[in-house]
Write a protein that holds these residues in place. Structure first.
Motif, short mmCIF file in Angstrom:
data_model
loop_
_atom_site.label_atom_id
_atom_site.label_comp_id
_atom_site.label_asym_id
_atom_site.label_seq_id
_atom_site.Cartn_x
_atom_site.Cartn_y
_atom_site.Cartn_z
N ARG A 176 1.57 17.58 10.06
CA ARG A 176 2.07 18.86 10.54
C ARG A 176 1.26 19.28 11.76
NH1 ARG A 176 -1.43 19.94 6.40
NH2 ARG A 176 -2.84 21.75 6.64
N ILE A 177 1.82 20.21 12.52
CA ILE A 177 1.16 20.75 13.69
C ILE A 177 1.14 22.26 13.58
CG2 ILE A 177 1.22 20.97 16.21
CD1 ILE A 177 2.66 18.28 16.33
N GLU A 178 -0.04 22.83 13.74
CA GLU A 178 -0.20 24.28 13.68
C GLU A 178 -0.93 24.73 14.94
OE1 GLU A 178 -2.29 25.18 10.09
OE2 GLU A 178 -0.72 24.37 8.77
N GLY A 179 -0.17 25.16 15.92
CA GLY A 179 -0.77 25.57 17.18
C GLY A 179 -1.46 24.39 17.84
N ARG A 180 -2.77 24.52 18.09
CA ARG A 180 -3.54 23.44 18.71
C ARG A 180 -4.00 22.41 17.70
NH1 ARG A 180 -8.36 26.24 20.72
NH2 ARG A 180 -8.98 24.17 21.42
N LYS A 181 -3.74 22.62 16.43
CA LYS A 181 -4.23 21.74 15.37
C LYS A 181 -3.19 20.70 14.98
CE LYS A 181 -7.25 25.28 13.35
NZ LYS A 181 -7.57 26.03 12.11
N LEU A 182 -3.58 19.44 15.00
CA LEU A 182 -2.72 18.34 14.57
C LEU A 182 -3.31 17.73 13.30
CD1 LEU A 182 -2.67 18.38 17.88
CD2 LEU A 182 -1.41 16.25 17.59
N PHE A 183 -2.55 17.79 12.22
CA PHE A 183 -2.98 17.22 10.95
C PHE A 183 -2.29 15.86 10.78
CE2 PHE A 183 -3.50 21.76 10.59
CZ PHE A 183 -4.70 21.91 9.90
N LEU A 184 -3.08 14.80 10.69
CA LEU A 184 -2.56 13.45 10.65
C LEU A 184 -3.01 12.73 9.39
CD1 LEU A 184 -3.41 12.43 14.33
CD2 LEU A 184 -1.40 13.65 13.51
N VAL A 185 -2.23 11.75 8.96
CA VAL A 185 -2.59 10.93 7.80
C VAL A 185 -2.41 9.46 8.17
CG1 VAL A 185 -2.01 12.69 6.09
CG2 VAL A 185 -0.24 11.11 6.88
N GLY A 186 -3.21 8.60 7.52
CA GLY A 186 -3.12 7.17 7.79
C GLY A 186 -3.37 6.34 6.56
N THR A 187 -2.87 5.12 6.57
CA THR A 187 -3.09 4.19 5.47
C THR A 187 -3.48 2.82 6.01
OG1 THR A 187 -0.75 3.52 5.42
CG2 THR A 187 -1.40 5.34 3.97
N LEU A 188 -4.22 2.07 5.19
CA LEU A 188 -4.59 0.69 5.48
C LEU A 188 -4.24 -0.14 4.26
CD1 LEU A 188 -6.04 -1.41 7.30
CD2 LEU A 188 -8.18 -0.76 6.16
N ASN A 189 -3.43 -1.18 4.46
CA ASN A 189 -2.92 -1.98 3.35
C ASN A 189 -3.15 -3.47 3.55
OD1 ASN A 189 -1.23 0.61 3.14
ND2 ASN A 189 -0.56 -0.51 1.32
N GLU A 190 -3.26 -4.17 2.43
CA GLU A 190 -3.11 -5.62 2.41
C GLU A 190 -1.91 -5.91 1.53
OE1 GLU A 190 -5.65 -9.72 1.94
OE2 GLU A 190 -6.17 -8.05 0.63
N GLY A 191 -0.79 -6.23 2.14
CA GLY A 191 0.44 -6.36 1.38
C GLY A 191 0.79 -5.02 0.76
N GLU A 192 1.00 -5.02 -0.55
CA GLU A 192 1.33 -3.79 -1.25
C GLU A 192 0.09 -3.01 -1.69
OE1 GLU A 192 4.46 -2.61 -1.67
OE2 GLU A 192 5.07 -4.32 -0.41
N ASP A 193 -1.07 -3.61 -1.54
CA ASP A 193 -2.31 -2.97 -2.00
C ASP A 193 -2.82 -1.96 -0.97
OD1 ASP A 193 -2.37 -4.41 -4.37
OD2 ASP A 193 -3.61 -6.02 -3.51
#
Length: 210
Positions: A176-193
């Protein structure tokens, strides 16, 4: 928004480096080759157990190479390292090389492999390399096509051991973005793990902020 065009190197060009100091195509390619050699050297150094004589010899070679480059030092605004968004790793040897599969203003996907240089122990990537990796992924997403921003916080959850020298995949998304704030999410996977995930807050800089 549809993904930006991905060039032949597998890296998008959301935020290309422009301006009067942009290197020529020949210099850009040569600099990337030099950086790739440096990454390879870092991995080999980490894996090697040389004799004292060989270590001393290599030290001399490195000192000579550093001396040859020293006269070409420039200030930050003109440097090439970290600015070449069309190349995997942006022509810098600090963080793991990211190869983007797709990217847009809202999401990035791609692959990464942690070399021997990032070994923490027992075949696992060093714990400090994982936040570095996520800051690179989410930072590029935050800054792609937007005003400059800075990392305000980065929270990483270590779900499983992250192996070195194995192909892994990643995603980064705008939550989401709230004004000047950017909230980000990330993932790191090996296959399905799921190996690790992260939540980050990036703040757009005000005019004149460093």
């Amino acid at each position: 928004m549809s993904a930006d065009k991905i060039d032949e190197s597998g890296v998008g060009d959301i935020n290309p480096w422009g301006g009067p100091d942009r290197p020529s195509p020949a210099l850009a390619a040569a600099y990337e080759r030099m950086t790739e050699s440096l990454r390879n050297f870092q991995n080999i150094v980490s894996a090697a157990r040389p004799t004292a004589a060989v270590a001393d010899e290599i030290s001399g070679i490195l000192d000579t190479a550093a001396g040859a480059l020293a006269e070409f030092a420039v200030d930050e605004s003109a440097q090439i390292a970290g600015r070449q968004t069309r190349y995997p790793g942006r022509s810098q040897a600090m963080s793991p090389v990211l190869r983007y599969k797709s990217q847009s203003m809202e999401e990035v996907t791609g692959s990464v492999e942690f070399g021997r240089f990032y070994l923490g122990g027992n075949g696992a990537a060093h714990g400090g390399a994982i936040p570095l990796f996520f800051d690179e992924v989410l930072g590029r997403l935050a800054g792609g096509g937007r005003p400059r921003c800075r990392t305000a916080y980065l929270h990483v959850n270590f779900r499983k051991i992250t192996p070195i020298e194995r192909p892994l995949t990643f995603t980064g998304k705008v939550d989401r973005i709230e004004g000047r704030k950017l909230f980000l999410v990330g993932t790191l996977n090996e296959g399905e793990d799921l190996l690790a995930d992260a939540q980050g807050l990036f703040v757009t800089l005000e005019p004149g902020q460093p």
